[in-house]
Design a protein around this motif. Structure first.
Motif, PDB file in Angstrom:
ATOM      1  N   GLN A   1       0.990  -1.103   0.023  1.00  0.00           N
ATOM      2  CA  GLN A   1       0.043   0.061  -0.134  1.00  0.00           C
ATOM      3  C   GLN A   1       0.990   1.166   0.010  1.00  0.00           C
ATOM      4  O   GLN A   1       2.045   1.268   0.706  1.00  0.00           O
ATOM      5  CB  GLN A   1      -0.760   0.008   1.140  1.00  0.00           C
ATOM      6  N   THR A   2       0.549   2.443  -0.677  1.00  0.00           N
ATOM      7  CA  THR A   2       1.167   3.561  -0.561  1.00  0.00           C
ATOM      8  C   THR A   2       0.771   4.106   0.701  1.00  0.00           C
ATOM      9  O   THR A   2      -0.595   4.372   0.922  1.00  0.00           O
ATOM     10  CB  THR A   2       0.915   4.454  -1.797  1.00  0.00           C
ATOM     11  N   VAL A   3       1.808   4.900   1.274  1.00  0.00           N
ATOM     12  CA  VAL A   3       1.391   5.497   2.676  1.00  0.00           C
ATOM     13  C   VAL A   3       2.039   6.884   2.809  1.00  0.00           C
ATOM     14  O   VAL A   3       3.107   7.054   2.322  1.00  0.00           O
ATOM     15  CB  VAL A   3       2.291   4.657   3.647  1.00  0.00           C
ATOM     16  N   SER A   4       1.317   7.776   3.217  1.00  0.00           N
ATOM     17  CA  SER A   4       1.739   9.203   3.595  1.00  0.00           C
ATOM     18  C   SER A   4       1.947   9.181   5.299  1.00  0.00           C
ATOM     19  O   SER A   4       0.991   8.889   5.814  1.00  0.00           O
ATOM     20  CB  SER A   4       0.530  10.120   3.370  1.00  0.00           C
ATOM     21  N   LEU A   5       3.261   9.240   5.471  1.00  0.00           N
ATOM     22  CA  LEU A   5       3.370   9.434   7.059  1.00  0.00           C
ATOM     23  C   LEU A   5       3.574  10.585   7.568  1.00  0.00           C
ATOM     24  O   LEU A   5       4.439  11.342   6.862  1.00  0.00           O
ATOM     25  CB  LEU A   5       4.659   8.435   7.419  1.00  0.00           C
ATOM     26  N   VAL A   6       2.667  11.129   8.129  1.00  0.00           N
ATOM     27  CA  VAL A   6       2.682  12.714   8.428  1.00  0.00           C
ATOM     28  C   VAL A   6       3.031  12.938   9.968  1.00  0.00           C
ATOM     29  O   VAL A   6       2.452  12.449  11.006  1.00  0.00           O
ATOM     30  CB  VAL A   6       1.254  13.256   8.273  1.00  0.00           C
ATOM     31  N   GLN A   7       4.065  13.774  10.261  1.00  0.00           N
ATOM     32  CA  GLN A   7       4.686  13.794  11.632  1.00  0.00           C
ATOM     33  C   GLN A   7       4.780  15.296  11.830  1.00  0.00           C
ATOM     34  O   GLN A   7       5.454  16.069  10.943  1.00  0.00           O
ATOM     35  CB  GLN A   7       5.889  13.289  11.902  1.00  0.00           C
ATOM     36  N   ASN A   8       4.331  15.636  13.083  1.00  0.00           N
ATOM     37  CA  ASN A   8       4.405  17.439  13.273  1.00  0.00           C
ATOM     38  C   ASN A   8       5.703  17.784  13.762  1.00  0.00           C
ATOM     39  O   ASN A   8       6.035  19.007  14.218  1.00  0.00           O
ATOM     40  CB  ASN A   8       3.449  17.745  14.138  1.00  0.00           C
ATOM     41  N   ARG A   9       6.729  16.976  13.830  1.00  0.00           N
ATOM     42  CA  ARG A   9       8.177  17.270  14.381  1.00  0.00           C
ATOM     43  C   ARG A   9       8.991  16.993  13.125  1.00  0.00           C
ATOM     44  O   ARG A   9       8.939  16.276  12.491  1.00  0.00           O
ATOM     45  CB  ARG A   9       8.261  16.638  15.702  1.00  0.00           C
ATOM     46  N   PRO A  10      10.241  17.712  13.732  1.00  0.00           N
ATOM     47  CA  PRO A  10      11.213  17.381  12.664  1.00  0.00           C
ATOM     48  C   PRO A  10      12.121  15.848  12.546  1.00  0.00           C
ATOM     49  O   PRO A  10      12.856  15.861  11.781  1.00  0.00           O
ATOM     50  CB  PRO A  10      12.466  18.417  12.972  1.00  0.00           C
ATOM     51  N   VAL A  11      11.565  15.369  13.797  1.00  0.00           N
ATOM     52  CA  VAL A  11      12.199  13.748  13.894  1.00  0.00           C
ATOM     53  C   VAL A  11      11.171  12.942  14.004  1.00  0.00           C
ATOM     54  O   VAL A  11      10.211  13.458  14.437  1.00  0.00           O
ATOM     55  CB  VAL A  11      13.351  13.902  14.859  1.00  0.00           C
ATOM     56  N   LEU A  12      11.506  11.529  13.842  1.00  0.00           N
ATOM     57  CA  LEU A  12      10.445  10.827  14.133  1.00  0.00           C
ATOM     58  C   LEU A  12      10.845   9.922  15.437  1.00  0.00           C
ATOM     59  O   LEU A  12      11.698  10.203  16.160  1.00  0.00           O
ATOM     60  CB  LEU A  12      10.645   9.342  13.183  1.00  0.00           C
ATOM     61  N   GLY A  13       9.884   9.239  16.132  1.00  0.00           N
ATOM     62  CA  GLY A  13      10.042   8.430  17.249  1.00  0.00           C
ATOM     63  C   GLY A  13       9.312   9.092  18.390  1.00  0.00           C
ATOM     64  O   GLY A  13       9.262   8.316  19.307  1.00  0.00           O
ATOM     65  N   GLY A  14       8.563  10.102  18.264  1.00  0.00           N
ATOM     66  CA  GLY A  14       7.946  10.660  19.241  1.00  0.00           C
ATOM     67  C   GLY A  14       8.541  11.005  20.721  1.00  0.00           C
ATOM     68  O   GLY A  14       9.634  11.406  20.713  1.00  0.00           O
ATOM     69  N   ASN A  15       8.047  10.389  21.862  1.00  0.00           N
ATOM     70  CA  ASN A  15       8.666  10.390  23.114  1.00  0.00           C
ATOM     71  C   ASN A  15       9.891   9.918  22.967  1.00  0.00           C
ATOM     72  O   ASN A  15      10.797  10.000  24.150  1.00  0.00           O
ATOM     73  CB  ASN A  15       7.657   9.825  24.229  1.00  0.00           C
TER      74      ASN A  15
END
Length: 748
Positions: A31-45
């Motif tokens: 599946q094609t996926v758009s991964l949208v993150q509101n920070r400049p890095v991944l990983g959250g906490n």
């Protein structure tokens, strides 16, 4: 400013570990996926911005053989290999590279989704699109998809879509939960800021800012442990905001937490009570690590009783093991302990019905916002558990999108396919085994160059005084017909040895006593003593052997570990490290492996074991579950290589080969700074191997791999081969003396 529209099969909003694993899982299924993150890095906490260490089902070594596999497992193992010292920036790169390796994922960092286009009545809504603003780029982007995953933690997307949700604590009467309050309220767990310190080798002064909190005027010095030189993990209790709104009061909470950190540092540096002259603050978080906000309502709400009973849901798709871990509403200012814990006896199950919205028909959720009561959320909220939930939700979203159905329809009509897809990807669904009709190995005969049938550890590398009860877990496959222990006795004495079952297959606690013997022992050193314990269970499972404490006896400790064998010591919960306030009756805490991991005692079983036969690599199980479930050769010796072989009476067309090696899921790996595991590559992992096929009368080498340090391998052959036999030839491991393979599959 630019206005854009992005079309994809699935949009995942939130780039924490739940969102990352959801996106990767869906992308790997085409599946094609758009991964949208509101920070400049991944990983959250877990990212370098917040730096919370990733906890999961192992519960820092409380639960055995519980480390996550699948995508979260890949991240753990890769980080261990690349980043053994837990540099938070290198961890960022491990997560980012895993996402960038998937061509079906388009990543949108610094993109804050704050608009949702949805329609329908209250009980049947559909999301059409979400819109985000890419900060710094002046791009307003509309994301249109068939499926949406809210992995935001706070649950903003689902809220804007009209998804049903809860905030706060349910009343005790709703789910009959012991730890729920009598009256419902809006109290949540608070947020935390962390900090790092550094010894610069010379005196460093510290002048606190004017807004630093004078912690001597609070209960903190009396109720919390403060030490100089501790890593950030020790200060998880710098928590506040549970009585506020952790989203709308986020700035106020951050300022309060920051003032306390600067006040704690003033106390450490300037009170004269600590050896801190050369220490300085190296890093302080500026983004509060949130623990709790909205929890969406799904078709099922997971609750405390499900978790503690380890309820075996028909639609289980993920597992957890962290304790139910709840904190006082006042956080760091509370007079009671900073946490209280209720442990289950082993890993528990999470149902798919808790991962999709009850009223938004194309929305799934993963992370700390799944459908769980506040009490149950106390365990599902930790990040490695959020990650395996993410993989399950992403897999479900991919299958639903491909079939053009809702997640609820996937549950009702395609549950078996969902679970089998997860297993094929190396995710863990406890107690569900491989039944993939397309897997050719399930129709094959398996054989091997050698098999470990004598289960014994006879070389002593030290001793362990029998000051406390000792527990030894060994596979009873097919039976226990006596065992011997290597020990010293200072004087003639009587030793009591008992044999217990463990209850559920994923548990490692004594559950039901099967047999017991009292052994008369003479004084002497390095003597083998036989315990004549007999047990032939209806199905192979683990035996928990208890050696009762004896002040006159010293056991010998082996010079190496052994897959399928674990050692425990009995230590009542109150005698162990600070677990916070403990719920009564915690056998999984009482029996600890602390200091005993990879250090079993010397023993030998009297009868051969069938726990490591070649057929175990095709018995359907991907991890220890009532036994090790892997093929093990005997030691390499002079042979130099070992092999596992699948053969068929008629030739098969083979295009894809799946191999799962043993990465010792009992080893508690960590991404950051909580503890250090001394080896970069798990010793049991195969390092060098070849895939060979018997085509006609000749063996053909299809694949050769050297320098391997990972668990799960899928080899797509350049072209299909027609073969009557398939062989995995192992020429080296990363340190173990025998070759071990958890599972072999192949497909046309």
């Amino acid at each position: 400013m630019r206005n854009e529209t992005v079309l994809s099969d699935i949009t995942v909003i939130g780039g924490g570990l739940a969102g990352v694993c959801a996106a990767i899982a869906a992308a790997r299924l085409g599946q094609t996926v758009s991964l949208v993150q509101n920070r400049p890095v991944l990983g959250g906490n877990a990212s370098s911005e917040v730096r919370v260490w990733v906890c999961g089902a192992t519960s820092h070594g409380v639960h055995r053989n519980a480390r996550e596999t699948g995508i979260m497992g890949e991240l753990f193992v890769e980080n261990q290999y690349r980043n053994i010292d837990g540099n938070p920036y290198f961890w960022d790169l491990v997560v980012l590279e895993k996402v960038k390796a998937e061509p079906n994922i388009t990543l949108f960092l610094n993109t804050d989704v704050h608009e949702v286009d949805a329609s329908g009545d209250e009980d049947n809504r559909t999301i059409h699109a979400v819109t985000g603003w890419m900060m710094g780029s002046e791009r307003r982007i509309r994301f249109e998809s068939r499926m949406f995953l809210d992995c935001t933690g706070d649950g903003l997307v689902g809220f804007l879509a009209g998804a049903k949700y809860r905030i706060g604590r349910e009343a005790q009467s709703e789910f009959n939960e012991e730890w729920a309050p009598l009256v419902p309220d809006d109290i949540t767990l608070g947020s935390t800021l962390l900090f790092y310190t550094k010894d610069v080798g010379r005196p460093v002064k510290y002048i606190p800012p004017s807004f630093a909190k004078d912690i001597t005027q609070t209960t903190i010095p009396m109720r919390r442990v403060i030490r100089s030189g501790d890593n950030g993990c020790a200060y998880w209790w710098i928590e506040w905001g549970g009585e506020l709104d952790t989203v709308h009061d986020n700035e106020r909470i951050r300022d309060e937490l920051s003032s306390v950190i600067y006040g704690i540092w003033d106390y450490i540096k300037n009170s004269g009570q600590f050896d801190a002259e050369n220490l300085t603050l190296e890093w302080i978080g500026s983004i509060p690590g949130k623990r709790e906000y909205r929890r969406f309502v799904g078709d099922y709400v997971l609750n405390q009783n499900d978790v503690i009973a380890q309820r075996e849901f028909e639609d289980r798709v993920a597992f957890g093991g962290w304790s139910i871990d709840l904190h006082p509403p006042q956080g760091m200012y509370a007079t009671e302990s900073g946490s209280k814990h209720m442990h289950m006896d082993g890993s528990y199950h999470i149902p798919f019905r808790s991962l999709y919205s009850v009223n938004v028909n194309n929305m799934l959720m993963a992370g700390r916002n799944i459908s769980a009561s506040h009490v149950a959320f106390g365990t599902t909220r930790v990040m490695a558990t959020c990650a395996v939930i993410g993989e399950a939700a992403g897999t479900g979203a991919a299958l639903a999108a491909a079939k053009g159905i809702t997640p609820r329809e996937l549950y009702s009509s395609h549950l078996d396919e969902l679970q089998q897809t997860l297993l094929r990807q190396d995710a863990s669904v406890l107690g569900v085994c491989n039944q993939d009709e397309a897997d050719l190995v399930l129709r094959a005969e398996l054989s091997a160059s050698s098999v470990l049938t004598r289960l014994a550890l006879e070389n002593s590398a030290g001793t362990l005084p029998l000051e406390k009860h000792v527990g030894l877990v060994v596979p009873a496959d097919p039976a226990i017909d006596g065992l011997e222990l290597l020990l010293d006795a200072a004087q003639p004495t009587t030793l009591t040895v008992e044999l217990w079952s463990t209850g559920k297959p994923q548990n490692y606690v004594p559950h039901t006593r099967i047999a017991a013997v009292d052994i008369a022992i003479e004084a002497g050193s390095a003597q083998w003593v036989k315990a004549d314990l007999q047990w032939q269970p209806e199905v192979p499972q683990n035996a928990f052997i208890i050696v009762r404490s004896n002040a006159h006896v010293v056991l010998h400790v082996s010079d190496r570990p052994q897959s399928g064998v674990l050692l425990f010591q009995y230590s009542a919960a109150g005698d162990t490290a600070d677990f916070g306030d403990m719920h009564h009756t915690q056998p999984v805490i009482d029996w600890t492996q602390r200091g005993l991991v990879r250090k079993p005692i010397c023993f030998r079983l009297a009868s051969p074991t069938a726990a490591f036969l070649p057929s175990k690599a095709a018995d359907g199980f991907k991890r220890p579950f009532g036994g090790p479930h892997l093929w093990s050769s005997s030691t390499f010796g002079d042979r130099g290589e070992e092999w596992l072989e699948a053969s068929w009476s008629a030739s098969q067309t083979i295009r894809t080969v799946h191999i799962t090696f043993n990465d010792d899921v009992n080893e508690d790996l960590i991404n950051l700074h909580h503890h250090r595991t001394e080896f970069e590559a798990i010793p049991e992992l195969v390092q060098s191997y070849a895939v060979q096929a018997l085509t006609g009368s000749e063996w053909q080498t299809l694949v050769e791999v050297n320098g391997n340090h990972t668990r799960h391998h899928v080899h797509e052959l350049p072209q299909a081969v027609v073969a009557s036999k398939l062989r995995i030839v192992v020429s080296a491991t990363n340190g173990a003396p025998q070759a071990e393979i958890v599972e072999l599959r192949c497909y046309a």
